[in-house]
Write a protein that holds these residues in place. Structure first.
Motif, PDB file in Angstrom:
ATOM      1  N   UNK A  20      -4.698  -6.060   5.412  1.00 41.42           N
ATOM      2  CA  UNK A  20      -3.776  -4.922   5.487  1.00 41.42           C
ATOM      3  C   UNK A  20      -4.242  -3.798   4.574  1.00 41.42           C
ATOM      4  N   UNK A  21      -4.160  -2.570   5.073  1.00 43.60           N
ATOM      5  CA  UNK A  21      -4.439  -1.406   4.241  1.00 43.60           C
ATOM      6  C   UNK A  21      -3.408  -1.273   3.121  1.00 43.60           C
ATOM      7  N   UNK A  22      -3.776  -0.538   2.096  1.00 46.89           N
ATOM      8  CA  UNK A  22      -2.880  -0.319   0.952  1.00 46.89           C
ATOM      9  C   UNK A  22      -1.568   0.333   1.362  1.00 46.89           C
ATOM     10  N   UNK A  23      -1.621   1.150   2.421  1.00 44.91           N
ATOM     11  CA  UNK A  23      -0.409   1.873   2.832  1.00 44.91           C
ATOM     12  C   UNK A  23       0.272   1.201   4.027  1.00 44.91           C
TER      13      UNK A  23
ATOM     14  N   UNK B  17      -9.556   1.139   3.620  1.00 41.47           N
ATOM     15  CA  UNK B  17     -10.091  -0.161   3.219  1.00 41.47           C
ATOM     16  C   UNK B  17      -9.028  -1.248   3.379  1.00 41.47           C
ATOM     17  N   UNK B  18      -9.321  -2.316   4.102  1.00 44.75           N
ATOM     18  CA  UNK B  18      -8.376  -3.433   4.102  1.00 44.75           C
ATOM     19  C   UNK B  18      -8.281  -4.013   2.692  1.00 44.75           C
ATOM     20  N   UNK B  19      -7.084  -4.275   2.231  1.00 44.63           N
ATOM     21  CA  UNK B  19      -6.890  -4.611   0.818  1.00 44.63           C
ATOM     22  C   UNK B  19      -6.106  -5.906   0.624  1.00 44.63           C
ATOM     23  N   UNK B  20      -4.980  -6.056   1.319  1.00 43.83           N
ATOM     24  CA  UNK B  20      -4.147  -7.243   1.119  1.00 43.83           C
ATOM     25  C   UNK B  20      -4.546  -8.339   2.106  1.00 43.83           C
ATOM     26  N   UNK B 107      -2.116  -1.862  -6.864  1.00 35.40           N
ATOM     27  CA  UNK B 107      -2.870  -0.682  -6.432  1.00 35.40           C
ATOM     28  C   UNK B 107      -1.993   0.557  -6.434  1.00 35.40           C
TER      29      UNK B 107
END
Lengths: 279, 279
Positions: A20-23, B17-20, B107
């Motif tokens: 998942x993206x940060x947003x 950017x994929x993060x989670x 983040x």
């Protein structure tokens, strides 16, 4: 068995893949829906029923769930990597996706059933009643309160379970402000009065329990009739059995409410046989 | 200006950017906390106050927030890439991280202020009152209900705003079951009665508004005293001004409640001058 992750349109990915993206509105607003299913013999149990509830949850959130065939394929992909001999907990998730638009984020996770939940099947659970702050009639005329919607906004559900564990209980049982038992943070309430197996009406805003529904629809198989009622904790203490039902735990007997022990329920084993979870 | 993302321990990363991870408890349980701040002249406004509230939210969720110096550095990193001439909305997020343990996911995102919120500063908002299903005294003795906690479980907040917009309003204003106006889904209620600037007491379970607090602490600068009270919608209609305050919108006048127009508030401009948002 290690956790499995399948992503819509991508298939299986390593479980530690950032996804998942940060947003993503699922992460920053809890804006998404989910379902959890029991995986047995390599397939999700009651998949159609869970998908029907997920479609309803998504509708209530104005969220575009992918076509049901895509969701079925996603579940199948996740289960394809799971041993047929092991039970598992499959979760389907659909969030609203990135904040500035873009498609929903849709994926599945599949993981072992937690050892703690498994022990509850044999040993039962002691619950603490926790006021939920709402009346039994507050949520139905107020659809914006999302009664009956299984969204990923479960911070309060988790806080209630942490409160219960911190205070020496296994789980919480929510009470309405008018004094009725509603549901648990992640499971449905069932109880027996005489020959009747009962649950809380969904008009109170509780989630329509999929596993509980399965059991109620087969109550006749164990010599009971099925019904819906409002119930107080003291009425539960005088009943012939009280259970929590959910897709991953199956059917679990409540052995005590707020420290008051309940007599052993005669029907626990036969009800558990209906849902066929390993005990 | 495009969205900026900074990750604790990694610094700036591309916004897409994929993060989670798929099993991040922020995404699957809404189990995390956040704060949103106004960025002006390249720095977050009221950062210390927002971090104090975030620490409190994390405490309430038994969540390990990184040291405050790390959070400050994270905010600084995000702002370092933002033009000093442009206002922005900085969000700090801390989720409980992967389901099977592991560190919290921490983040920052920084994005332009939505054009719609900007227009509200000059034009005000029409709100619909929406019952929240709780009394004014339900949440304080029930900390598990997370009153006053800014968690990422905002599905209901978002559903209320969608309901309002779908029905021709700009925003929602929550009402307690005992008839008092509480707060809006993403902002704090302020109103003026005579020479007094008022807000809802946090004992009702509303979030302690950071921007509202700033304004109340400087009420004397615009010839008002500050206080806390319970207020009904009809009392609001008879007041000398009603506003919503939040970190990104700043101070916005409520022009109508449930279709009933409010007289223009004489103090709007001077209160807005206190918080110095572009109007």
């Amino acid at each position: 068995m290690n956790r499995i992750v399948a992503v819509l349109g991508r298939g299986l990915v390593p479980a530690d893949t950032p996804l998942l993206r940060a947003d993503d509105l699922g992460a920053v607003r809890g804006d998404g829906v989910f379902e959890t299913m029991h995986v047995r013999a390599g397939a999700p149990w009651l998949l159609d029923e869970h998908l029907a509830r997920m479609i309803n949850s998504a509708d209530r959130l104005d969220l575009d769930l992918p076509p049901v065939t895509d969701m079925i394929e996603l579940a199948r992909q996740a289960c394809s990597a799971w041993p047929h001999t092991e039970e598992g907990a499959l979760r389907l998730v659909c969030t609203r996706g990135p904040e500035d638009g873009g498609p929903p984020t849709v994926y599945a996770t599949l993981a072992p059933v937690s050892p703690k939940l498994k022990t509850y099947r044999a040993g039962g659970v002691a619950v603490a009643t926790l006021p939920l702050g709402v009346t039994t009639h507050a949520r139905t005329p107020a659809p914006w309160l999302l009664g009956g919607v299984k969204s990923v906004s479960y911070a309060m559900n988790m806080a209630c379970q942490r409160w219960a564990v911190r205070n020496g209980y296994d789980d919480a049982l929510w009470l309405s402000t008018d004094g009725y038992a509603l549901e648990a943070p992640t499971s449905t309430l069932l109880w027996q009065v005489g020959g009747e197996l009962l649950t809380t009406p969904t008009s109170t805003g509780v989630l329509a329990g999929t596993t509980a529904r399965f059991v109620l629809d087969r109550a006749g198989d164990v010599g009971l009739t099925a019904g819906e009622k409002l119930v107080t904790p003291s009425e539960l203490l005088g009943s012939q059995g009280v259970w929590l039902a959910s897709s991953v735990r199956g059917l679990v007997e409540i052995t005590a409410i707020d420290g008051a022990a309940l007599p052993t329920a005669a029907k626990t084993r036969s009800l558990q046989d209906l849902v066929s979870y390993p005990v």
